[in-house]
Each structure stands twice: as C-alpha cells, then as structure tokens.
Scaffold this motif. Structure first.
Motif, PDB file in Angstrom:
ATOM      1  N   PRO A  21     -19.915  -1.682  -2.726  1.00  0.00           N
ATOM      2  CA  PRO A  21     -19.429  -0.297  -2.691  1.00  0.00           C
ATOM      3  C   PRO A  21     -18.037  -0.210  -2.080  1.00  0.00           C
ATOM      4  O   PRO A  21     -17.559  -1.150  -1.459  1.00  0.00           O
ATOM      5  N   SER A  22     -17.453   0.931  -2.293  1.00  0.00           N
ATOM      6  CA  SER A  22     -16.123   1.167  -1.747  1.00  0.00           C
ATOM      7  C   SER A  22     -16.155   1.065  -0.223  1.00  0.00           C
ATOM      8  O   SER A  22     -17.086   1.545   0.414  1.00  0.00           O
ATOM      9  N   GLY A  23     -15.179   0.396   0.349  1.00  0.00           N
ATOM     10  CA  GLY A  23     -15.103   0.256   1.806  1.00  0.00           C
ATOM     11  C   GLY A  23     -15.936  -0.880   2.347  1.00  0.00           C
ATOM     12  O   GLY A  23     -16.066  -1.041   3.556  1.00  0.00           O
ATOM     13  N   SER A  24     -16.474  -1.716   1.456  1.00  0.00           N
ATOM     14  CA  SER A  24     -17.350  -2.783   1.937  1.00  0.00           C
ATOM     15  C   SER A  24     -16.578  -4.031   2.352  1.00  0.00           C
ATOM     16  O   SER A  24     -17.169  -4.992   2.827  1.00  0.00           O
ATOM     17  N   GLY A  25     -15.256  -4.032   2.152  1.00  0.00           N
ATOM     18  CA  GLY A  25     -14.458  -5.166   2.633  1.00  0.00           C
ATOM     19  C   GLY A  25     -13.964  -6.084   1.536  1.00  0.00           C
ATOM     20  O   GLY A  25     -13.385  -7.141   1.826  1.00  0.00           O
ATOM     21  N   LYS A  26     -14.147  -5.708   0.267  1.00  0.00           N
ATOM     22  CA  LYS A  26     -13.752  -6.585  -0.846  1.00  0.00           C
ATOM     23  C   LYS A  26     -12.247  -6.856  -0.833  1.00  0.00           C
ATOM     24  O   LYS A  26     -11.807  -8.011  -0.916  1.00  0.00           O
ATOM     25  N   SER A  27     -11.454  -5.775  -0.743  1.00  0.00           N
ATOM     26  CA  SER A  27     -10.001  -5.952  -0.782  1.00  0.00           C
ATOM     27  C   SER A  27      -9.515  -6.732   0.435  1.00  0.00           C
ATOM     28  O   SER A  27      -8.635  -7.595   0.333  1.00  0.00           O
ATOM     29  N   THR A  28     -10.131  -6.426   1.587  1.00  0.00           N
ATOM     30  CA  THR A  28      -9.755  -7.151   2.796  1.00  0.00           C
ATOM     31  C   THR A  28      -9.964  -8.647   2.592  1.00  0.00           C
ATOM     32  O   THR A  28      -9.099  -9.473   2.927  1.00  0.00           O
TER      33      THR A  28
ATOM     34  N   ASN B  12      -7.843   1.201  14.574  1.00  0.00           N
ATOM     35  CA  ASN B  12      -7.353   2.509  14.121  1.00  0.00           C
ATOM     36  C   ASN B  12      -7.238   3.423  15.328  1.00  0.00           C
ATOM     37  O   ASN B  12      -8.122   4.201  15.624  1.00  0.00           O
TER      38      ASN B  12
ATOM     39  N   VAL C 182     -12.406  -0.854  13.283  1.00  0.00           N
ATOM     40  CA  VAL C 182     -13.182  -0.962  12.054  1.00  0.00           C
ATOM     41  C   VAL C 182     -13.393  -2.441  11.782  1.00  0.00           C
ATOM     42  O   VAL C 182     -12.442  -3.194  11.666  1.00  0.00           O
TER      43      VAL C 182
ATOM     44  N   ARG D 240       0.821  -1.201   0.000  1.00  0.00           N
ATOM     45  CA  ARG D 240       0.000   0.000   0.000  1.00  0.00           C
ATOM     46  C   ARG D 240       0.862   1.260   0.000  1.00  0.00           C
ATOM     47  O   ARG D 240       0.397   2.346  -0.279  1.00  0.00           O
TER      48      ARG D 240
ATOM     49  N   TYR E  62      -9.880  -3.998  12.107  1.00  0.00           N
ATOM     50  CA  TYR E  62      -8.722  -3.091  12.105  1.00  0.00           C
ATOM     51  C   TYR E  62      -8.795  -2.194  13.320  1.00  0.00           C
ATOM     52  O   TYR E  62      -9.847  -1.670  13.655  1.00  0.00           O
TER      53      TYR E  62
ATOM     54  N   ALA F 217     -13.951  -4.700   9.208  1.00  0.00           N
ATOM     55  CA  ALA F 217     -13.919  -4.748   7.745  1.00  0.00           C
ATOM     56  C   ALA F 217     -14.653  -5.972   7.231  1.00  0.00           C
ATOM     57  O   ALA F 217     -15.271  -5.931   6.167  1.00  0.00           O
TER      58      ALA F 217
HETATM   59  N1  LIG Z   1      -4.998  -1.162   7.104  1.00  0.00           N
HETATM   60  C1  LIG Z   1      -6.193  -0.714   7.474  1.00  0.00           C
HETATM   61  N2  LIG Z   1      -6.320  -0.085   8.659  1.00  0.00           N
HETATM   62  C2  LIG Z   1      -7.525   0.365   9.056  1.00  0.00           C
HETATM   63  N3  LIG Z   1      -8.620   0.221   8.387  1.00  0.00           N
HETATM   64  C3  LIG Z   1      -8.601  -0.396   7.201  1.00  0.00           C
HETATM   65  C4  LIG Z   1      -7.355  -0.891   6.689  1.00  0.00           C
HETATM   66  N4  LIG Z   1      -7.610  -1.479   5.487  1.00  0.00           N
HETATM   67  C5  LIG Z   1      -8.940  -1.341   5.257  1.00  0.00           C
HETATM   68  N5  LIG Z   1      -9.528  -0.687   6.283  1.00  0.00           N
HETATM   69  C6  LIG Z   1     -10.938  -0.380   6.395  1.00  0.00           C
HETATM   70  O1  LIG Z   1     -11.661  -1.572   6.218  1.00  0.00           O
HETATM   71  C7  LIG Z   1     -12.811  -1.354   5.461  1.00  0.00           C
HETATM   72  C8  LIG Z   1     -12.785  -2.244   4.232  1.00  0.00           C
HETATM   73  O2  LIG Z   1     -11.770  -1.801   3.360  1.00  0.00           O
HETATM   74  P1  LIG Z   1     -11.485  -2.516   1.965  1.00  0.00           P
HETATM   75  O3  LIG Z   1     -11.449  -3.964   2.190  1.00  0.00           O
HETATM   76  O4  LIG Z   1     -10.259  -1.887   1.411  1.00  0.00           O
HETATM   77  O5  LIG Z   1     -12.737  -2.081   1.126  1.00  0.00           O
HETATM   78  P2  LIG Z   1     -12.965  -2.192  -0.445  1.00  0.00           P
HETATM   79  O6  LIG Z   1     -11.839  -2.914  -1.067  1.00  0.00           O
HETATM   80  O7  LIG Z   1     -14.263  -2.955  -0.544  1.00  0.00           O
HETATM   81  O8  LIG Z   1     -13.125  -0.796  -0.929  1.00  0.00           O
HETATM   82  C9  LIG Z   1     -12.825   0.130   5.114  1.00  0.00           C
HETATM   83  O9  LIG Z   1     -13.659   0.797   6.040  1.00  0.00           O
HETATM   84  C10 LIG Z   1     -11.437   0.553   5.308  1.00  0.00           C
HETATM   85  O10 LIG Z   1     -11.365   1.877   5.720  1.00  0.00           O
END
Ligand SMILES: Nc1ncnc2c1ncn2[C@@H]1O[C@H](COP(=O)(O)OP(=O)(O)O)[C@@H](O)[C@H]1O
Ligand SMILES: [Mg+2]
Lengths: 403, 235
Positions: free
Chosen positions: B39-46, B13, B18, A401, B11, B20
């Motif tokens: 939607p953005s922030g829904s946890g897909k990347s996580t 913070n 959070v 990242r 997470y 995720a």
């Molecule tokens: N390293 C991190 N530290 C704190 N919060 C995180 C971190 N990575 C993701 N988040 C939070 O986790 C949630 C899911 O993020 P993410 O999986 O990136 O969403 P997406 O890929 O669906 O847009 C978001 O609210 C994001 O802010």
C-alpha cells in the motif's frame, strides 16, 4: 563531465531564456561599458595631449618669474634677455610672450564684441608652437621690429566676424582700454580646440597672435610674462634649465627669482590628473559592477531554485557535486562575460560619441579589453560561487521531489 | 547481486519520527525480475531510493555487487548511480529542453564518454525501445509511453548491473503500461536484473517474483508461478 560539455550546456540554458539573461547582464553591461567609455576617452585624450606636446616638442622650456608680485623692476624679464638666452648653445629659438587680457574684438554686428586675449610674440613663436595654418603666414622679423599692427586669428573667429574664413588682408578691430585699434589679418589658423570652442564662444576667449611690441603699445607696458625656448637635445633639458636660470640670475644680479618649466613636466601633471580622473570614474563604474554582480547572483539563485528538479535528475544519472557546481558557475560566467563583451561594444560606441564631441579619438587598448574580460569572468566566479554551491549541495532525492 | 541486511530508514519530521523501513532483509540475484508491492506509504519508494544509491539508510547493511554501499561518500555514490544503476521514474524525469537523443546521452556525458560514441550508443538504446523515429523530438512532443521508453533507454545506456523502476507504469494508460512491461520482459530475457515497484497486481503479474511491503516491513516474498506474457513482442 568535461569542460566543453559544461560550456555547451551552459550556453544552451543562457540562450534558452534570452530576455532574462539580457536583463541579468544589464548591470554588468552598464558597468563595463562605463569603464570602457571612460578609459577609452581618457586614454584617447592622453594620446591627443601627448600628441600636442610632441608637436610642440618635448624639448620646450618656458622661463617666467617665480612670483611676479614680489619681483622688483630689476628682476623683470626684458628683450635684452633674449640675446642672453640665445647665447646658450642648446637653444635653437626664443620668443618673448606677453598676453594682454581684457580685450574685446568687434564682431560682424559692430555693436557686438567677443572677449579676446592678445598674445604678443616674435617670429620664433612658430618654431616653438604647433600652429596649423589655413591661410596666410605667421609673423616675420620685420613685423616684430616695426611693431606692425598685424594679427593671426583662428578660423572660428574669422567666421564670427566675416562669415567666412579666408580673410587675409581684412581689418579686425581690437578694443583695449576703451580704444579701438585696427589690425590687418595676415594669417588664419585652425582653432586648436576645434568645434568644441565654437560651442561656447562666450566662455572661451578668442586668441590673436600679434607682434609683441604692438601688444605692448596697446597696453602701455614692456613687461614680458615669459620666454618660450626651444632647445636641441631633450635629454639635456634639466641641465639647460639650470644653466639658463644661472645666466639670467647673473645678468639681473639676483637669485631664486626665475622658474623654468619644461613641457614634459606639464605633460606629466596633466597625465597624472587624467589618471586620477580615470581612476575615480572607474571606481564609480566598479560600484555598478558590484551591483551588476549581485544581480547575477540573485538571478542565479532563482535559476537554481527553478531548476532544482533538473539538478535532481542530473544527480540521479551520476552527476557529481562538482559537475553541478561547474555547470552553474560556467553559466554565471557566460552571463558576465557576454555582458562584458556587450559592455565593451557599447562602451566603445559611447566613447566614440563623447570623443566626437571632444574632437579626440577614443582609444581601447587590448590590455583594457583583456582586463575587462578577465574582470567580467571574475565577477561571474565571485557572484556565481554561492548559487553554484547551493545547487551542488542539493540532496538528490529532495531535488527530484521538488515541484 | 543485492544483499540487504537489517536495513532501517527513519525520517525525522520535526518532532515526529517516521520509520519508513524497519529492519528489512532482502536479496536479489542477477537476472531476477522482481516487483515490489504494497500500500501507499509502506516504504517501497524509500527502499528503491536506497537501492538506487539516491538515499542513505539510517542503519543496516547494503551490498551491491559485493560493495558495501553504506560507507561510501557522495562522489562514489554518484559513480555507482552512473555506472551500475539505471533508474526509471514514475514521472519520467526527462530534461524538457533536451531531445530524446540528448536525454539518453546524459548518463554517458557524466561517464566522460566522447561525443561520437555517445551518439552511437544513444541511438542504439533508442532503437532498442523502438524510438529510432523519434530521436530528435523533445519530451513534450512525445506521448507518455514514448517518454517512458526514452527514460528506459537512458537507464540502459551505461549498461548498468541493475534496472530500478519506481511505478514506471503509474502515469501511463494500460496499453502503454503493457508495452513497457513487454520491454522489461525482453530486457530480462536478455539478462537484465530488474526491480520494479507497482501497486497494480496486473502489472506485477508480468514479473517473476513479488515482494510485498507493509508499514516498512516485508510481509511476503513469493515467486510467480506463471508470469504473464505480453501478447506481442516489442523489441
Ligand atoms: N522525505 C521524507 N520525509 C519524511 N517522511 C518521509 C519522507 N519520504 C517518505 N516519508 C515517509 O516514509 C513512509 C514511506 O514512504 P514511501 O517510501 O514513499 O512509501 P511508498 O513509496 O510505499 O508509497 C511514508 O510514511 C512517508 O510519509
Ligand atoms: Mg512511492
């Protein structure tokens, strides 16, 4: 990941940023080149000195009074002692020595003088010392017996007086106690100190060899400061020293007045002093290596931060922590080893420079080179470990990242 | 192939937590072609990062090919990333100083494969994505679509069990995006299991199943009746 791959990729990143890599190496280059310069000159002069002593022969002794200020007239060394010393079966030649100071020698411009030392010896001196003759000859026994007013001078002095060096048969004027005496030059030797001496003619007095009797007459004395003795077998040097002392004590009917020094002894002392000197300078160079190492660490930390994303990518593709650690460690080592090699080169050049001033050949031994290379890689490891560990411990997601 | 039960990711913070992912259950079988939307922030990347063994869950179970991942150490995870997972990122994540070929060789370098075999296999993989003419180019000499194809070749080259792609078309124009989808479809045709994140319905339409996330939970999971087919065959 195997080692060859790591080394290749490390070389690549070191060379992809040449200027920075060079600046990073600079501390190491300076440190290593001073180590090499100092040790090469040190070893070179050690070799040169040993050579001089070898020429003189390690089988040389000098006999002198232990403490001339406490000696009575009975204790004084005399010409008759020569016969006593010669009687010893080990002794091959003997010369008495009297060095007269406070002498002035007249230069080309008759108003100019240079201070000189008049060394009174006999014909045997040439067996014991290593005079390098350019022209003419040394004293012979008639010169000594007749106390002839003849002298052997060095080429530097000859040029100062006459403007050229082949001056056999010319007169030189030696002033002692306000009286000028003419001496005929019968031999010209090479100045043993080389051009180094001619750089400082005022500091280094000229040396003239003369029959001891002639020097005695100039100074109105018959004192002998010491005897230089050559012996046959250098392994018997200690026994011979003792026996010679005994013989002199018996003749002079005294005890504990004479001091016998062998050439090896003074060589040891000189070597020791040179050794301390080298160690001290190496210590100073070591500090610059420490500073260089810290520089490497600093840049490696910057590199790790800059390449955080690369580390993340590599980890995402399956690089283990140890792969990353080794990669950065090798990069640090390559920096310090290349720095070390450049330093060896510069140090040798520097040594050649100083050596040509001092008229010695600097010596870089394989051992020193190997030690220096090992030292540089150690510096790489020591100062690379922390940045490399920092890189290895990065979390893959956070590293990916990183912008 | 993938079995996920009650998976959560929290997470921290600073003061705030959070969530995720909240107790997610998901199964993906071999040869599926799944898109994850939301939607953005829904946890897909996580979710993707945990499936890709780049990140660890806070709690829950994750089995990949019957191996429980949650309990594995760093080195074992690295090994799984290397051998079982091919990851394609939105921002390509190629090493800029390496050529396309060298980038594709990297996973094999970490797998300990010899230079000769590495080169052969990397060449094959690049050929497969249609880049045999560009193998000695650096990433900055390639278009976005070509870079992503290099990344796909790199993801495939160790023959992973599963191909993961987090918004692989996100940085591409629609034409290049379509090309990438064509490649994925062909790979899936040949038997590759693919899980892909996208927030564009037009892209998801090429896949066979759509899982939708919201606020860290799966809100729908449906099969696509008639997956869109790319007009041309890219492979
Ligand atoms: N390293 C991190 N530290 C704190 N919060 C995180 C971190 N990575 C993701 N988040 C939070 O986790 C949630 C899911 O993020 P993410 O999986 O990136 O969403 P997406 O890929 O669906 O847009 C978001 O609210 C994001 O802010
Ligand atoms: Mg995302």
């Amino acid at each position: 990941m195997n080692l060859i791959e790591s080394v290749k990729s490390a070389f690549r990143s070191v060379f992809s940023n040449k200027m920075r890599s060079f600046l990073t190496m600079l501390g190491i280059i300076i440190g290593i080149s001073s180590v090499i310069m100092i040790t090469s000159v040190g070893q070179g002069s050690q070799v040169a000195l040993t050579g001089e002593f070898d020429k003189l022969g390690v089988n040389m002794l000098t006999i002198s009074l232990k403490d001339p200020s406490k000696a009575t007239s009975r204790d004084q060394l005399t010409m008759e002692d020569i016969e006593i010393i010669k009687n010893h079966p080990q002794v091959t030649s003997v010369t008495p020595l009297y060095q007269g100071g406070n002498a002035q020698i007249q230069l080309r411009n008759p108003k100019e003088y240079r201070s000189s030392i008049l060394i009174g010896v006999n014909e045997s001196y040439k067996d014991i010392s290593a005079l390098d003759f350019l022209y003419g000859r040394f004293l012979i026994d008639t010169d000594v017996k007749m106390k002839s007013k003849v002298a052997i001078i060095d080429d530097g002095l000859a040029k100062e007086i006459f403007g050229y060096d082949d001056v056999i048969g010319q007169q030189v004027y030696v002033q002692v106690k306000q009286v000028k005496h003419p001496f005929t030059v019968i031999g010209v030797i090479k100045n043993p100190m080389g051009d180094f001496a001619s750089l400082f003619p005022d500091q280094i007095p000229a040396m003239l060899y003369m029959p001891i009797g002639a020097v005695h007459d100039l100074y109105g004395t018959n004192q002998i400061q010491n005897f230089a003795v050559a012996i046959q077998d250098k392994d018997r040097i200690n026994d011979t020293s003792l026996e010679l002392t005994k013989m002199l004590e018996k003749k002079h009917r005294n005890e504990n007045q004479y001091y016998v020094q062998s050439a090896t002894e003074s060589l040891d002392v000189i070597n020791k002093v040179l050794g301390y000197f080298t160690a001290f300078i190496s210590f100073v160079a070591g500090i610059s290596l420490l500073v260089g190492g810290i520089g490497v660490m600093n840049i490696m930390l910057v590199t790790v931060t800059e390449r955080t994303r690369e580390i993340g990518i590599r980890k995402s593709l399956g690089a283990k922590n140890k792969d990353i650690r080794i990669q950065f460690l090798i990069e640090a080592m390559i920096l310090t080893i290349i720095g070390g090699l450049i330093g060896i080169g510069f140090g040798y050049l520097g040594g050649l420079g100083i050596g040509s001033l001092m008229k010695i050949t600097p010596k870089v031994s394989l051992v020193v080179v190997l030690l220096t290379v090992t030292l540089s890689s150690m510096i790489g490891i020591i100062f690379g470990v922390y940045p490399a560990n920092k890189a290895a411990k990065l979390d893959p997601i956070e590293a990916l990242r990183y912008e | 192939m993938i079995t996920i039960k009650k998976l959560t990711k929290v997470y921290q913070n600073g003061q705030f937590q959070v969530e995720a992912l909240r107790s997610v259950n998901l199964t993906v079988e071999a040869k599926e072609f799944v898109s994850i939307m939301g939607p953005s922030g829904s946890g897909k990347s996580t979710m993707m990062n945990i499936i890709g063994c780049l990140d660890r869950s806070t709690s829950g179970e994750y089995y990949l090919d019957e191996v429980s991942i949650s309990s594995l150490k760093d080195d074992a995870l690295a090994d799984i990333r290397n051998k079982k997972i091919g990851f394609v990122f939105q921002s390509f994540n190629l090493l800029p100083k390496l050529t396309a070929l060298e980038n594709v060789e990297l996973p094999m370098v970490y797998a300990g494969i010899g230079a000769k075999e590495r080169k052969d296999r990397a060449m094959d993989a690049l050929k497969k994505v249609g880049l045999e003419e560009r193998v000695y180019h650096k990433p900055n000499e390639l278009s976005g679509g070509q870079r992503q194809r290099v990344a796909i070749a790199r993801a495939l080259v160790n023959e992973p069990s599963i191909l993961l792609a987090d918004e692989p078309t996100g940085n591409l124009d629609s034409r290049s995006g379509e090309e990438i989808m064509g490649i994925f479809q062909d790979l899936n045709q040949e038997g590759a299991t693919i899980v892909m994140v996208t927030h564009e319905p037009e892209i998801a339409a090429y896949t066979k199943r759509i899982v939708t996330f919201r606020d860290g939970e799966i809100i729908s999971d449906e099969l696509v009746e008639n997956p869109l087919s790319t007009r041309r065959n890219f492979l």
